[in-house]
Design a protein around this motif. Structure first.
Motif, PDB file in Angstrom:
ATOM      1  N   LEU A 271       0.864  -1.185   0.000  1.00  0.00           N
ATOM      2  CA  LEU A 271       0.000   0.000   0.000  1.00  0.00           C
ATOM      3  C   LEU A 271       0.902   1.237   0.000  1.00  0.00           C
ATOM      4  CD1 LEU A 271      -2.450  -1.256   2.789  1.00  0.00           C
ATOM      5  CD2 LEU A 271      -2.603  -1.629   0.316  1.00  0.00           C
TER       6      LEU A 271
ATOM      7  N   ARG B 266       0.973   4.856  -5.444  1.00  0.00           N
ATOM      8  CA  ARG B 266      -0.222   4.294  -6.082  1.00  0.00           C
ATOM      9  C   ARG B 266      -1.373   5.295  -6.026  1.00  0.00           C
ATOM     10  NH1 ARG B 266      -3.733   2.179  -8.849  1.00  0.00           N
ATOM     11  NH2 ARG B 266      -2.199   2.843 -10.345  1.00  0.00           N
TER      12      ARG B 266
ATOM     13  N   HIS C 134      -3.023   6.824  -9.388  1.00  0.00           N
ATOM     14  CA  HIS C 134      -4.471   6.702  -9.590  1.00  0.00           C
ATOM     15  C   HIS C 134      -5.105   8.085  -9.773  1.00  0.00           C
ATOM     16  CE1 HIS C 134      -8.561   5.186  -9.055  1.00  0.00           C
ATOM     17  NE2 HIS C 134      -8.757   6.176  -8.207  1.00  0.00           N
TER      18      HIS C 134
ATOM     19  N   THR D  13      -4.351   9.973 -13.078  1.00  0.00           N
ATOM     20  CA  THR D  13      -4.809   9.390 -14.346  1.00  0.00           C
ATOM     21  C   THR D  13      -6.339   9.281 -14.349  1.00  0.00           C
ATOM     22  OG1 THR D  13      -4.416   7.165 -13.452  1.00  0.00           O
ATOM     23  CG2 THR D  13      -2.685   8.124 -14.809  1.00  0.00           C
ATOM     24  N   ILE D  14      -6.858   8.362 -13.529  1.00  0.00           N
ATOM     25  CA  ILE D  14      -8.313   8.126 -13.545  1.00  0.00           C
ATOM     26  C   ILE D  14      -9.083   9.366 -13.098  1.00  0.00           C
ATOM     27  CG2 ILE D  14     -10.097   6.817 -12.287  1.00  0.00           C
ATOM     28  CD1 ILE D  14      -8.641   4.299 -12.981  1.00  0.00           C
ATOM     29  N   HIS D  15      -8.498  10.152 -12.212  1.00  0.00           N
ATOM     30  CA  HIS D  15      -9.130  11.410 -11.799  1.00  0.00           C
ATOM     31  C   HIS D  15      -8.310  12.611 -12.274  1.00  0.00           C
ATOM     32  CE1 HIS D  15     -12.085   9.186  -9.552  1.00  0.00           C
ATOM     33  NE2 HIS D  15     -11.146   8.531  -8.902  1.00  0.00           N
TER      34      HIS D  15
ATOM     35  N   TYR E  56      -2.250   5.170   3.648  1.00  0.00           N
ATOM     36  CA  TYR E  56      -3.133   4.538   2.663  1.00  0.00           C
ATOM     37  C   TYR E  56      -4.429   4.063   3.332  1.00  0.00           C
ATOM     38  CZ  TYR E  56      -4.044   1.926  -1.694  1.00  0.00           C
ATOM     39  OH  TYR E  56      -4.570   1.478  -2.884  1.00  0.00           O
TER      40      TYR E  56
ATOM     41  N   MET F 242      -8.405   5.417   2.914  1.00  0.00           N
ATOM     42  CA  MET F 242      -9.580   4.587   2.621  1.00  0.00           C
ATOM     43  C   MET F 242     -10.679   4.874   3.644  1.00  0.00           C
ATOM     44  SD  MET F 242      -7.974   0.894   1.430  1.00  0.00           S
ATOM     45  CE  MET F 242      -9.455   0.332   0.578  1.00  0.00           C
TER      46      MET F 242
ATOM     47  N   ASN G 243     -12.526   8.067   3.110  1.00  0.00           N
ATOM     48  CA  ASN G 243     -13.439   7.974   1.970  1.00  0.00           C
ATOM     49  C   ASN G 243     -14.620   7.046   2.201  1.00  0.00           C
ATOM     50  OD1 ASN G 243     -12.280   9.773   0.045  1.00  0.00           O
ATOM     51  ND2 ASN G 243     -10.578   8.337  -0.169  1.00  0.00           N
TER      52      ASN G 243
ATOM     53  N   GLY H  36     -16.442  10.416   3.355  1.00  0.00           N
ATOM     54  CA  GLY H  36     -17.192   9.814   2.248  1.00  0.00           C
ATOM     55  C   GLY H  36     -17.334  10.675   1.007  1.00  0.00           C
TER      56      GLY H  36
ATOM     57  N   THR I 163     -16.550  12.095  -2.940  1.00  0.00           N
ATOM     58  CA  THR I 163     -16.283  11.533  -4.261  1.00  0.00           C
ATOM     59  C   THR I 163     -15.894  12.665  -5.210  1.00  0.00           C
ATOM     60  OG1 THR I 163     -18.494  11.837  -5.186  1.00  0.00           O
ATOM     61  CG2 THR I 163     -18.131   9.857  -3.855  1.00  0.00           C
ATOM     62  N   ASP I 164     -15.725  12.314  -6.489  1.00  0.00           N
ATOM     63  CA  ASP I 164     -15.311  13.339  -7.455  1.00  0.00           C
ATOM     64  C   ASP I 164     -16.420  14.349  -7.749  1.00  0.00           C
ATOM     65  OD1 ASP I 164     -16.920  11.627  -8.888  1.00  0.00           O
ATOM     66  OD2 ASP I 164     -15.665  11.614 -10.677  1.00  0.00           O
ATOM     67  N   GLN I 165     -17.592  14.147  -7.173  1.00  0.00           N
ATOM     68  CA  GLN I 165     -18.626  15.180  -7.295  1.00  0.00           C
ATOM     69  C   GLN I 165     -18.449  16.263  -6.237  1.00  0.00           C
ATOM     70  OE1 GLN I 165     -22.700  13.948  -8.057  1.00  0.00           O
ATOM     71  NE2 GLN I 165     -22.001  11.877  -8.468  1.00  0.00           N
TER      72      GLN I 165
ATOM     73  N   MET J  63      -7.324   9.790  -3.855  1.00  0.00           N
ATOM     74  CA  MET J  63      -7.793   8.410  -3.962  1.00  0.00           C
ATOM     75  C   MET J  63      -9.156   8.312  -4.632  1.00  0.00           C
ATOM     76  SD  MET J  63      -7.802   5.742  -0.816  1.00  0.00           S
ATOM     77  CE  MET J  63      -6.232   4.875  -0.819  1.00  0.00           C
ATOM     78  N   THR J  64      -9.964   9.380  -4.555  1.00  0.00           N
ATOM     79  CA  THR J  64     -11.306   9.306  -5.136  1.00  0.00           C
ATOM     80  C   THR J  64     -11.627  10.483  -6.049  1.00  0.00           C
ATOM     81  OG1 THR J  64     -12.161  10.278  -3.095  1.00  0.00           O
ATOM     82  CG2 THR J  64     -12.340   7.893  -3.323  1.00  0.00           C
TER      83      THR J  64
END
Lengths: 551, 551
Positions: free
Chosen positions: B10, B14, B18, B21-23, B205, B209, B212, B218, B220-222, B245-246
């Motif tokens: 962990l 990472r 993440h 790229t993804i976000h 790490y 988690m 989130n 909790g 998110t990307d919103q 992470m999110t």
């Protein structure tokens, strides 16, 4: 330099201790088919898990990392087994009751299960198998069912409730290595022997945290989750562990998995979440159309196991049940992706498209696409490759006996240790995965890939088509070509030409991908977990058992 | 038996890979005080983090697990340092710019920081300190500020942007041991030398988690999170890591922490979440009352660091900003508890009471209460004890130099390795923590404990009282008795008798707990992180510096 942080292992016993105290009033409700379901608090599950561990150790002699098997539906006793067995240091081995008898026997022998906990209602399955289950010495029976079926069996038979009665309600759970095995599950491979995946305390703990993240399922103690996905199928997608971590109430259908009782339990128990494979939801939808019920509490429906047809997602949306697509497999614990649309798409026309993808990877799941020649495929949303994944809850090998080196077949694991999923798809630049096929189901036509799933979805959007499966068949000119096998709705009379035109219309499917070969079948053959079993269709075609029309 | 799951560590690299790229389109927005704030995408932060790592390694020679210090506000460059330094294997050392100069110097020398990355606006603080910072060889300056302040300093001075310009935008991050040190933070202890807590990749790490998880923050990307809590204070409560992470957008106030710019950035940038200590929110509330603005997007406000007065929580509720109480400390990473009401209380009269508690422990934080004699105190919601905690992101020691054994003082760690928090409180049967005092602030009166916090909250609910602090003072008969120190609102003329009656009314405070000693002060002294500094009041009393009335 090491940190100054405490070195505390991530253990299932911690999830149990937390859930049964801080969330002690949360409930596991098990459907009984009678006037009232059975209700048990998390505190009681905690007490009884300790009692079960005492019984397993003291009465049945379970020691060390022995495997203890369960042949059970989703119910409170199965949850107790989920926590008691790994927490005491043993390994929970869930048996898939849908497997053919000979595979089940092979698995029990391979895992060397000495103890099986079984539901009484499953004794008709277990009893005839027992003579073939060499290592089994003890069968513990829970719940209603005819015990006389075990008369004459050469095993010791115990009543679950008698066995745990009077045992202490606390247990001094050992402080294990978090990498120690906690649970195992065999995949029902379509070829070769079943393969065992062994989860660790660490992998299950981390997976539970991810399930509880808002971007995944994100449930809390205000939720009730209807856990339709079986506990013998990848730990019911991790829900029993995740729910104990945050106090989510569980609604367990036991053996009542038919559409009518599912609809009744949703109306009466008002779950806010449910998880199951698409075929279950197809059945439920038909039931709700025939016998409308108030299912409005069910705000979030997780669908995985295979792709959710767009028509099904729309139909559920119309009922106020929001479908959330997810992808995973036994080897991925199973959470791989969850299709929550990105912020910019929420509330726009793009949103539905994102929801139809398999979803986005969480931080703990690394992904890459590999082409037929081993080359890396870019995340451009267009180029397809086989999906490979890596992460702390992803399998890196298969079980090969307690003292043997794990199996790492080349077609399942890359040289650098990534899992080859066997799924073919594309990934968008923002990390959304769209699976187009199983690697073995891709149709290799003249050096190009044709997606059987795209063809199936397009076919199933035709009003006369109930189900459709497309498989590759040999073709002299192109190598392989698609064969469309179609299940028509009752009374429908569409012909193949019309279906072919329908696929070609509006550019749904490129012309060179349109099937020439067509056949009508009565039903698509399914595997034990409800997926299309395409190898059966390929075999029927090869043996000339299908009445094929060539256009 | 080991599992067959991949052994993937962990690591912070990472989270970076993440998020970027993804976000990649999520944003870090930094307030500049000019017409437009500065915006940088997560993808750009990823590129620049790689560039910074190259610069640190190749130009400044940072190797191994060297500490690299930051003296910075909350801004995009500080986020880059957060990811670059640990990902390359070095240790991020955030310096608390509110500490007295001599403590800062002590800390830099103790951690042996050879490189300091500093904001230009903080050079007036850094420049005069530099001669006392023996190990420092390099100062990297980011953002606006008068560089001439460093003229003549015996260190090498670098411009942040020049240093990273042209460097490769990828870095081959090493596969580290997850237990390796990643970041460190010194506590501003009120007695003795500051003490360093060293977080690991694993602890950060896991903590991310948890942050989130829906039961915690909790996001998110919103969401967009207004990160007011400083990055030099327990990693800004873990938000920079959790957001990557999110994909949560970050709104960073840089040095603009005054109520007016905070109100402006909320109205203009529309964050959905914010995190800060109560004193910041007190100031913001006064500003919003004076100059109303649309702050309606801010649905979730995390308050921690010290208890949120009920009046403040109510006032924020009235503005549509929902306060969520949380408790933690430098030694707990910091997430210890979050006050989300249990399901049964949501929407009832009980709910507000639950929200006023410190909250509930997540599965990864084990808690117990210890009495004055070392005995275990039950979770009955009434019996008070010192809180001790254990978990994978809880400190088990303090840093004592790279080669020295970590420090484990008896008053901070139990024999079995739990952290003694120094906080006194009660825990309800369903796991809700209510802190009543710091162990050192509890008033020991005739063998019973009196909570100074209860008295303070009761006093601050009086309309004429702006602030109130209660401290223990010696008493011949009872051992200790409470001294009430009160800050009156402008123009208020309440007398002590009236305040005492107010406390006794409606059973707010038991009669034997009512203070006899009273004084009016101009303001409650505060520590560098904005908490009441009661040792100053105790000293003033001991030295006869307070004008005390005895009723």
């Amino acid at each position: 330099m090491l940190s100054t942080v405490q070195d505390v292992p991530l253990l299932i016993s911690r999830i149990l201790a937390h859930g049964s105290t801080i969330h002690g009033t949360s409930q596991v409700t098990t459907w009984t088919g009678e006037a009232e379901p059975h209700r048990r608090s998390f505190a009681e599950v905690g007490d009884r898990s300790a009692q079960l561990a005492h019984a397993l150790r003291e009465d049945l002699g379970v020691v060390g990392d022995e495997r203890v098997a369960t042949l059970m539906w989703n119910n409170a006793e199965h949850v107790e087994a989920y926590f008691a067995i790994p927490s005491m240091g043993a390994i929970l081995h869930t048996l898939n009751l849908r497997l053919p008898a000979e595979q089940l026997a092979w698995i029990v022998n391979h895992a060397a299960d000495r103890v099986v906990i079984a539901n009484g209602s499953l004794l008709p399955l277990l009893a005839p198998l027992l003579p073939h289950l060499k290592p089994v010495e003890h069968v513990v029976v829970a719940g209603p069912g005819d015990r006389s079926l075990l008369a004459g069996a050469s095993v010791q038979v115990h009543e679950y409730e008698d066995l745990i009665a009077g045992k202490p309600t606390t247990y001094d759970w050992p402080e294990l290595d978090e990498r120690q095995a906690a649970a195992m599950c065999y995949t029902s491979g379509t070829t070769g022997d079943p393969k065992g995946v062994v989860y660790s305390h660490r992998s299950i703990y981390l997976h539970s945290m991810q399930v509880n993240m808002t971007q995944s399922m994100g449930l809390t103690d205000q939720d009730t989750s209807l856990v339709v996905v079986p506990q013998f199928h990848v730990n019911a997608w991790g829900l029993p562990h995740a729910t104990f971590m945050t106090g989510v109430n569980m609604l367990m259908p036991d053996r009542f998995l038919q559409p009518a009782p599912l609809a009744e339990m949703i109306e009466r128990e008002k779950p806010t979440h449910a998880a199951a494979v698409p075929t279950i939801w197809q059945g439920l939808l038909a039931e709700l159309n025939a016998n409308p019920r108030d299912v409005s509490t069910l705000g979030q429906v997780t669908i995985g196991g295979s792709a959710c047809p767009p028509s099904l997602m729309k139909a559920f949306d119309d009922l106020g049940m929001r479908v959330c697509h997810a992808w995973g497999m036994t080897e991925t614990s199973p959470l791989g992706t969850v299709a929550r649309p990105p912020a910019h798409a929420v509330g726009t026309e793009e949103e539905f498209g994102y929801r139809l993808t398999q979803g986005r990877f969480p931080a703990s799941v690394e992904a890459r696409l590999t082409g037929p020649g081993g080359e890396r495929i870019p995340w451009d949303g267009e180029s397809a490759g086989e999906l490979e994944v890596r992460g702390p809850w992803i399998a890196g090998a298969y079980y090969n006996g307690p003292d043997a080196e794990p199996l790492r077949p080349d077609d399942k694991f890359s040289e650098d240790g990534w899992l080859k999923t066997g799924d073919v798809g594309v990934i968008s630049p923002d990390g959304f995965l769209t699976l187009t096929d199983r690697a073995k189901d891709v149709i290799k036509s003249g050096g190009e890939w044709i997606s059987s799933v795209d063809l199936e979805n397009a076919l199933m959007s035709h009003p006369d088509v109930a189900e459709a499966a497309v498989v590759a068949v040999p073709d002299e000119k192109w190598g392989e070509r698609p064969l469309a096998t179609v299940v028509l709705k009752e009374g429908a009379s569409t012909d193949f030409e019309a279906l072919r035109s329908f696929l070609a219309d509006e550019g749904k499917i490129a012309k060179w991908q349109l099937p020439e070969r067509w056949t009508v079948i009565e039903a698509v053959p399914k595997t034990s977990v409800g997926k299309f079993d395409k190898k059966v269709l390929r075999r029927q075609y090869a043996e000339g058992g299908l009445d094929v029309t060539k256009l």
